[in-house]
Design a protein around this motif. Structure first.
Motif, PDB file in Angstrom:
ATOM      1  N   LEU A   1       0.802  -1.237   0.129  1.00  0.00           N
ATOM      2  CA  LEU A   1       0.004   0.097   0.090  1.00  0.00           C
ATOM      3  C   LEU A   1       1.102   1.183  -0.069  1.00  0.00           C
ATOM      4  O   LEU A   1       0.632   2.250   0.881  1.00  0.00           O
ATOM      5  CB  LEU A   1      -0.824   0.097   1.246  1.00  0.00           C
ATOM      6  CG  LEU A   1      -1.778  -1.260   1.473  1.00  0.00           C
ATOM      7  CD1 LEU A   1      -2.547  -1.060   2.683  1.00  0.00           C
ATOM      8  CD2 LEU A   1      -2.647  -1.394   0.175  1.00  0.00           C
TER       9      LEU A   1
ATOM     10  N   HIS B   1     -10.024  -0.421   0.272  1.00  0.00           N
ATOM     11  CA  HIS B   1      -8.868   0.673  -0.244  1.00  0.00           C
ATOM     12  C   HIS B   1      -9.471   1.566  -1.113  1.00  0.00           C
ATOM     13  O   HIS B   1      -9.194   2.871  -0.998  1.00  0.00           O
ATOM     14  CB  HIS B   1      -7.786  -0.112  -0.625  1.00  0.00           C
ATOM     15  CG  HIS B   1      -6.315   0.778  -0.584  1.00  0.00           C
ATOM     16  ND1 HIS B   1      -5.517   0.751  -1.433  1.00  0.00           N
ATOM     17  CD2 HIS B   1      -6.110   1.547   0.455  1.00  0.00           C
ATOM     18  CE1 HIS B   1      -4.546   1.555  -0.979  1.00  0.00           C
ATOM     19  NE2 HIS B   1      -4.977   2.167   0.400  1.00  0.00           N
TER      20      HIS B   1
ATOM     21  N   ALA C   1      -6.047   2.229  -5.609  1.00  0.00           N
ATOM     22  CA  ALA C   1      -6.253   1.172  -4.528  1.00  0.00           C
ATOM     23  C   ALA C   1      -5.558  -0.092  -4.745  1.00  0.00           C
ATOM     24  O   ALA C   1      -5.050  -0.253  -5.931  1.00  0.00           O
ATOM     25  CB  ALA C   1      -7.808   0.624  -4.597  1.00  0.00           C
TER      26      ALA C   1
ATOM     27  N   LEU D   1      -6.709  -1.928   6.897  1.00  0.00           N
ATOM     28  CA  LEU D   1      -7.931  -1.974   6.303  1.00  0.00           C
ATOM     29  C   LEU D   1      -9.017  -2.425   7.212  1.00  0.00           C
ATOM     30  O   LEU D   1     -10.233  -1.979   7.088  1.00  0.00           O
ATOM     31  CB  LEU D   1      -7.563  -2.747   4.806  1.00  0.00           C
ATOM     32  CG  LEU D   1      -7.114  -1.939   3.755  1.00  0.00           C
ATOM     33  CD1 LEU D   1      -6.849  -2.897   2.701  1.00  0.00           C
ATOM     34  CD2 LEU D   1      -7.809  -0.826   3.345  1.00  0.00           C
TER      35      LEU D   1
END
Length: 633
Positions: free
Chosen positions: A372, A478, A584, A599
């Motif tokens: 991420l 996300h 994302a 998340l």
């Protein structure tokens, strides 16, 4: 009921013109088609200021007899069709006899024409469809048509015209497709006195493609061809390594007619389904030949769509031609490890093959894991996946607000978009306890608290809470986080300047639309400049977008702006959704446990419930359902 009256002929002509002539590009398309049908070997298109004030199309075709000059501008007057039987086997681009009449009804038009071998030609001038003058004229063999002041008598239509740049790009796109459709015809486009493109007209497909797109594009092409009694397919497709981030360079021609058909696009992309990663698309220039009686070209006013007697024959013809090209390339040069030669070339028309990209961007990518991190995967501008956080602690509370600084320091290019946590959280999101740094990652489960077990299929986060198991779609969750950040008025896209300028080649109209909305693009983190017809130079991209996704993101933003009337609120919302999807986490890519924790915390707290498109991000399976499934009750 009001009395029924017959419309005035002039009003009827204006209505008919609206079906054929939408913009300057429509005029150019119709006039080029007439020139090709007249047997022209060379066609020159000239425009100024987008085409509204001036369009000139000159050809060296067969010309028109003086006695037929005025008749050519009457509705449904044509030399290409004689009776109803002819509709079943149309071999010309034009056949309705509407083009010249429609154009003349909304412009001031002049025509100079001379038949091959004739001693002199004829000049005719019309205004709003009415003949103003006719006289003998000395002119070259062939036909020249000059259209001035398009829509001068329909000011309401002018409100719907775009900028000169956009209209010019529309004309360029039309000329490009017409040139590709006929490599045996030399086409030249002159815009505001400058030659934009010129094809040789030597009948060679590769020469035509090279003159329009350049050597780099041609280097990535593979020859594709196949034929049987029903269908022939000939042309070029891109090698898997030359795939693009959009569909702008997919060109299909049926019996020499440029068309836009989903069935042809589907056949092309199905052949690449097991080869290309999600978000990448093949390019092509494919010529489909079919018996005139097996295709109906009279199903669309602009003739950009056709209908086939057998869709399956056309699908299979394109699919096998493309698959054969890829297989030959793989056998010769080893284009990819799981070469298409190993695929079972079973027709996917009746039973579609797997491996296609999901509508939510869930296709796997061969580039490895995607943590991420904003901009991860870009060797130009970011650290590699797994780079250290710096002084931050992996056990600090998460901050998932995209682009927000962590603690008192600013976010670095290689830092995660948010911090992960190993904190056990209650249903309201309040931290209850932390896992030991040296533990196995497990913890006791209390009522109202959750524990991340791991991920399944590189897409779903598995979470235990109370007497239920939860599955969370990490991409959808996300995506929602990014979307909410983009909607925040104080959001900073954190544009990062690229060390090497990225050149994206789009459709000319797409490129013009992006440049018109450069302020909007800058607000999203894209700094762009014109780089020639149909090309955009990208200087900076948002930190959350991978450089490999930049071109496809720009293309999808164009689509959003087109569908919503540019930068209105609905258009902005669509653009934000596209940006959120691109930024994302991609499904099919593994994530670290701390990232899954972060998340899950947002979802289990109730803060994130649906993706921007309305899909739920979490699914609960109660213990009672599991017990029933195992016959424990």
């Amino acid at each position: 009921m009001p009395k029924i009256l017959e419309l005035d002929p002039h009003v009827a002509d204006l209505i008919a013109a609206g079906e054929v002539v939408e913009r300057p590009a429509s005029v150019v398309k119709e006039l080029i088609e007439n020139s090709i049908d007249a047997g022209a070997g060379s066609i020159t298109v000239e425009i100024s200021a987008g085409g509204l004030p001036y369009i000139r199309v000159t050809d060296d075709g067969c010309g028109i007899a003086p006695e037929d000059a005025a008749t050519a501008f009457l509705r449904h007057a044509t030399s290409k069709l004689r009776d109803a039987e002819g509709l079943g086997a149309i071999g010309t681009l034009g056949f309705r006899g509407e083009a010249l009449a429609a154009i003349a009804s909304v412009s001031r038009i002049e025509m100079l024409t001379r038949e091959v071998g004739a001693g002199e030609g004829v000049a005719i001038a019309l205004e709003a469809g009415q003949v103003k003058s006719t006289s003998p004229a000395g002119c070259p063999e062939g036909t020249t048509i000059i259209v001035r002041d398009l829509f001068f008598n329909t000011p309401a239509r002018l409100k719907f015209m775009k900028t000169d740049r956009a209209e010019s790009s529309g004309v360029a796109s039309t000329v490009l497709r017409s040139a590709l459709s006929r490599p045996d015809v030399s086409l030249r486009l002159i815009r505001d006195g400058k030659t934009e493109c010129h094809t040789p007209g030597d009948t060679k497909q590769e020469s035509c493609i090279y003159s329009l797109f350049g050597g780099e594009f041609v280097k990535g092409l593979l020859r594709a061809d196949t034929s049987d009694e029903a269908v022939s397919v000939d042309g070029y497709v891109s090698s898997p390594s030359a795939a693009r981030g959009n569909r702008s360079y997919q060109f299909f021609f049926v019996n020499g007619r440029p068309v836009k058909l989903k069935i042809l696009q589907a056949a092309l992309e199905q052949a690449y389904a097991k080869i290309l990663p999600q978000g990448k698309f093949p390019s092509c220039v494919l010529y489909i030949g079919i018996k005139p009686g097996s295709v109906d070209v009279n199903v669309h006013p602009a003739k950009t769509e056709v209908k086939f007697v057998s869709d399956k024959q056309i699908f299979d013809g394109v699919y096998y031609a493309v698959l054969g090209a890829i297989s030959r390339a793989a056998a010769i040069g080893g284009e990819q490890r799981d070469g298409p030669a190993s695929l079972n070339p079973r027709s996917p028309f009746a039973a579609p093959q797997g491996g296609g990209a999901s509508p939510q961007g869930g296709g796997a990518s061969p580039q490895g894991e995607m943590p991420l991190y904003p901009g991860s995967g870009s060797g130009v501008m970011s650290q590699q996946a797994g780079a250290p956080y710096g002084s931050g602690s992996p056990h600090a509370n998460a901050s998932l607000h995209g682009g927000a600084p962590y603690g008192s320091g600013s976010q670095l290019p290689g830092e995660p978009l948010y911090r992960a946590t190993n904190t056990i959280r209650s249903a309201d999101g309040e931290a209850v306890s932390e896992r030991g740094a040296g533990g196995d990652g497990s913890s006791a489960v209390f009522a109202g608290q959750h524990r991340v077990i791991g991920e399944a299929m590189k897409l779903y986060i598995i979470v235990e809470r109370g007497n239920s198991i939860w599955f969370i779609d990490k991409h959808a969750a996300h995506e929602r986080i990014h979307y909410d950040a983009l909607r925040d008025a104080g959001h900073d896209p954190m544009p990062q300047e690229l060390l090497t300028t990225l050149v994206c080649r789009l459709d000319p109209e797409e490129a013009a639309l992006l440049l018109e909305n450069s302020a909007l693009m800058a607000g999203l983190g894209f700094v762009i400049e014109s780089f020639g017809e149909g090309a955009i130079a990208v200087r900076s991209i948002p930190s959350a977008i991978d450089i490999g996704d930049a071109e496809s993101a720009l293309s999808e933003i164009c689509r959003d702006l087109k569908n919503s009337g540019r930068a209105q609120q609905a258009g902005l919302d669509a653009v934000w959704k596209t940006m959120a999807c691109k930024a994302a986490i991609k499904s099919g890519k593994s994530s670290q446990l701390r990232e899954l924790d972060a998340l899950a915390a947002r979802v289990m707290s109730g803060e994130v419930t649906h993706c921007p498109h309305g899909r739920p991000v979490a699914l609960e399976i109660p213990k009672s359902d599991l017990d029933k499934g195992f016959n424990r009750i």
